[in-house]
Design a protein around this motif. Structure first.
Motif, short mmCIF file in Angstrom:
data_model
loop_
_atom_site.label_atom_id
_atom_site.label_comp_id
_atom_site.label_asym_id
_atom_site.label_seq_id
_atom_site.Cartn_x
_atom_site.Cartn_y
_atom_site.Cartn_z
N ILE A 1 9.73 -4.73 2.96
CA ILE A 1 9.50 -3.66 4.07
C ILE A 1 8.32 -2.78 3.44
O ILE A 1 7.40 -2.35 4.51
N SER A 2 8.10 -2.60 2.16
CA SER A 2 6.99 -1.84 1.81
C SER A 2 5.69 -2.65 1.97
O SER A 2 4.54 -1.85 2.34
N PHE A 3 5.83 -3.75 2.00
CA PHE A 3 4.74 -4.68 2.10
C PHE A 3 4.23 -4.57 3.69
O PHE A 3 2.85 -4.40 4.07
N LEU A 4 5.03 -4.53 4.55
CA LEU A 4 4.87 -4.20 6.02
C LEU A 4 4.23 -2.61 6.25
O LEU A 4 3.44 -3.00 7.16
N ALA A 5 4.63 -2.02 5.46
CA ALA A 5 4.20 -0.64 5.68
C ALA A 5 2.79 -0.49 5.21
O ALA A 5 2.00 -0.03 5.90
N THR A 6 2.40 -1.31 4.14
CA THR A 6 1.01 -1.11 3.51
C THR A 6 0.21 -1.83 4.29
O THR A 6 -1.05 -1.45 4.21
N VAL A 7 0.45 -2.75 5.21
CA VAL A 7 -0.45 -3.44 6.13
C VAL A 7 -0.33 -3.04 7.41
O VAL A 7 -1.27 -3.52 8.39
N TRP B 1 -2.77 2.35 12.38
CA TRP B 1 -2.13 3.59 12.04
C TRP B 1 -3.39 4.57 11.59
O TRP B 1 -4.18 4.03 10.72
N PRO B 2 -3.15 5.98 11.60
CA PRO B 2 -4.00 6.72 11.01
C PRO B 2 -3.96 6.45 9.41
O PRO B 2 -2.97 6.09 8.98
N LEU B 3 -4.98 6.98 8.59
CA LEU B 3 -5.00 6.75 7.42
C LEU B 3 -4.04 7.55 6.52
O LEU B 3 -3.51 7.21 5.78
N TYR B 4 -3.69 8.74 6.92
CA TYR B 4 -2.91 9.72 6.55
C TYR B 4 -1.33 9.25 6.68
O TYR B 4 -0.69 9.33 6.02
N ILE B 5 -1.18 8.53 7.75
CA ILE B 5 0.21 8.10 7.83
C ILE B 5 0.51 6.90 6.91
O ILE B 5 1.35 6.90 6.45
N ILE C 1 3.41 6.89 4.22
CA ILE C 1 4.57 6.16 4.33
C ILE C 1 4.47 5.44 2.85
O ILE C 1 5.52 5.00 2.30
N THR C 2 3.17 4.91 2.34
CA THR C 2 3.19 4.28 1.07
C THR C 2 3.77 5.35 0.14
O THR C 2 4.58 4.66 -0.82
N ILE C 3 3.44 6.41 -0.09
CA ILE C 3 4.06 7.22 -1.04
C ILE C 3 5.49 7.38 -1.11
O ILE C 3 6.26 7.40 -2.07
N ILE C 4 6.13 7.72 0.41
CA ILE C 4 7.48 7.87 0.52
C ILE C 4 8.25 6.49 0.09
O ILE C 4 9.59 6.61 -0.93
N ILE C 5 7.76 5.47 0.09
CA ILE C 5 8.37 3.99 -0.24
C ILE C 5 8.38 3.88 -1.65
O ILE C 5 9.23 3.67 -2.23
N ASN C 6 6.96 4.39 -2.14
CA ASN C 6 7.03 4.22 -3.83
C ASN C 6 7.89 5.05 -4.54
O ASN C 6 8.46 4.68 -5.51
N VAL C 7 7.94 6.36 -3.88
CA VAL C 7 8.77 7.13 -4.72
C VAL C 7 10.23 6.92 -4.59
O VAL C 7 11.32 6.94 -5.41
N ILE D 1 -7.63 8.51 -0.61
CA ILE D 1 -7.40 8.25 -2.12
C ILE D 1 -6.72 9.40 -2.89
O ILE D 1 -5.98 9.02 -3.63
N LEU D 2 -6.88 10.55 -2.42
CA LEU D 2 -6.21 11.90 -2.98
C LEU D 2 -4.74 11.81 -2.77
O LEU D 2 -3.89 11.89 -3.75
N SER D 3 -4.46 11.05 -1.49
CA SER D 3 -2.80 11.05 -1.24
C SER D 3 -2.20 9.85 -1.65
O SER D 3 -1.09 9.91 -1.96
N SER D 4 -3.18 8.72 -1.95
CA SER D 4 -2.62 7.69 -2.65
C SER D 4 -2.44 7.52 -4.09
O SER D 4 -1.71 6.60 -4.68
N ALA D 5 -3.11 8.70 -4.78
CA ALA D 5 -3.22 8.64 -6.13
C ALA D 5 -1.81 8.59 -6.70
O ALA D 5 -1.44 7.93 -7.83
N PRO D 6 -1.02 9.68 -6.38
CA PRO D 6 0.28 9.42 -6.99
C PRO D 6 1.33 8.07 -6.75
O PRO D 6 1.87 7.58 -7.98
#
Length: 239
Positions: free
Chosen positions: A30-36, A43-47, A51-57, A133-138
């Protein structure tokens, strides 16, 4: 005086928890599908980053709840002489960076592809890239904990001593490479360097028998990338 913990502890073979393995495989798919999703669904970059941050957390919480005792049990052996061990993992990180650069250069020359597509640095693109990059850092900084548990422990190390162990060794490296599909803009040959990194991380685990060496090597690897990307994007953004 108690004896120091062994740096190469004898880790007993444990039964495979197939339900646990299946759950992690499902969540990672599911996370893989979200990242691609950004590439496939525009999708917009911020979305995509959100989503990536939420899944990783969520995966991090699951890892800590499921493998918290396992991580705690392995920690004393790594903490003993922690300065030396951190220096070792930092050196391994530098080695992985060099190996990645060499393999990437070879793959680029042979396949006529590039790891990062060349795009004109328009102000809008630079602004989007900076916030991405800033939002993906965590997510990049917590990824070592969840990725090492999944790719190195669940997909490889827990199968040690079984006939299928060599197959799982190569499978874990291959899946680790495929997992970074969105990092290379869909240029499949550029996944090879990530698979090579997966091979060396698996070798570290097989040699040290302690997941913390993998976590810290991976953490330093991502930390350097995050710091350099933030500095570069900030410089370009302010120009």
């Amino acid at each position: 005086m108690s004896a120091p913990p062994s740096e190469h502890p004898a880790v007993p073979e444990t039964p495979i928890n197939y339900r646990q393995l299946g759950l992690f495989c499902l969540l990672y798919f599911i996370s893989f599908l979200a990242t691609v999703g950004y590439t496939w669904l525009s999708w917009p970059l911020y979305i995509d980053a959100g989503i990536t941050i939420i899944i990783n957390v969520g995966l991090l919480v699951l890892v800590l709840r499921t493998y918290g005792a396992f991580l705690k049990q392995a920690w004393p052996a790594f903490r003993y002489h922690i300065g030396r061990h951190l220096a070792l993992t930092f050196a391994w990180m530098i080695g992985l960076k060099i190996i990645n650069a060499i393999v990437t250069a070879i793959v680029t020359a042979v396949s006529n592809t590039t790891a990062i597509p060349v795009v004109p640095p328009t102000p809008e693109l630079l602004k989007s890239a900076f916030w991405l990059i800033l939002s993906s850092a965590p997510g990049l900084l917590i990824a070592p904990f969840i990725e090492e548990i999944f790719f190195r422990h669940l997909l490889y190390y827990q199968w040690r001593g079984r006939k299928i162990a060599p197959v799982m060794f190569w499978l874990s490296a291959t899946v680790f490479g495929l997992w970074h599909w969105s990092n290379v803009a869909g240029q499949w040959p550029q996944l090879i360097p990530y698979a090579v990194i997966g091979i060396f991380l698996a070798l570290i685990y097989r040699h040290k028998h302690n997941i913390w060496y993998n976590i810290m090597t991976h953490f330093f690897y991502n930390l350097v990338a995050v710091v350099l990307l933030l500095i570069l994007s900030l410089i370009l953004f302010l120009r």
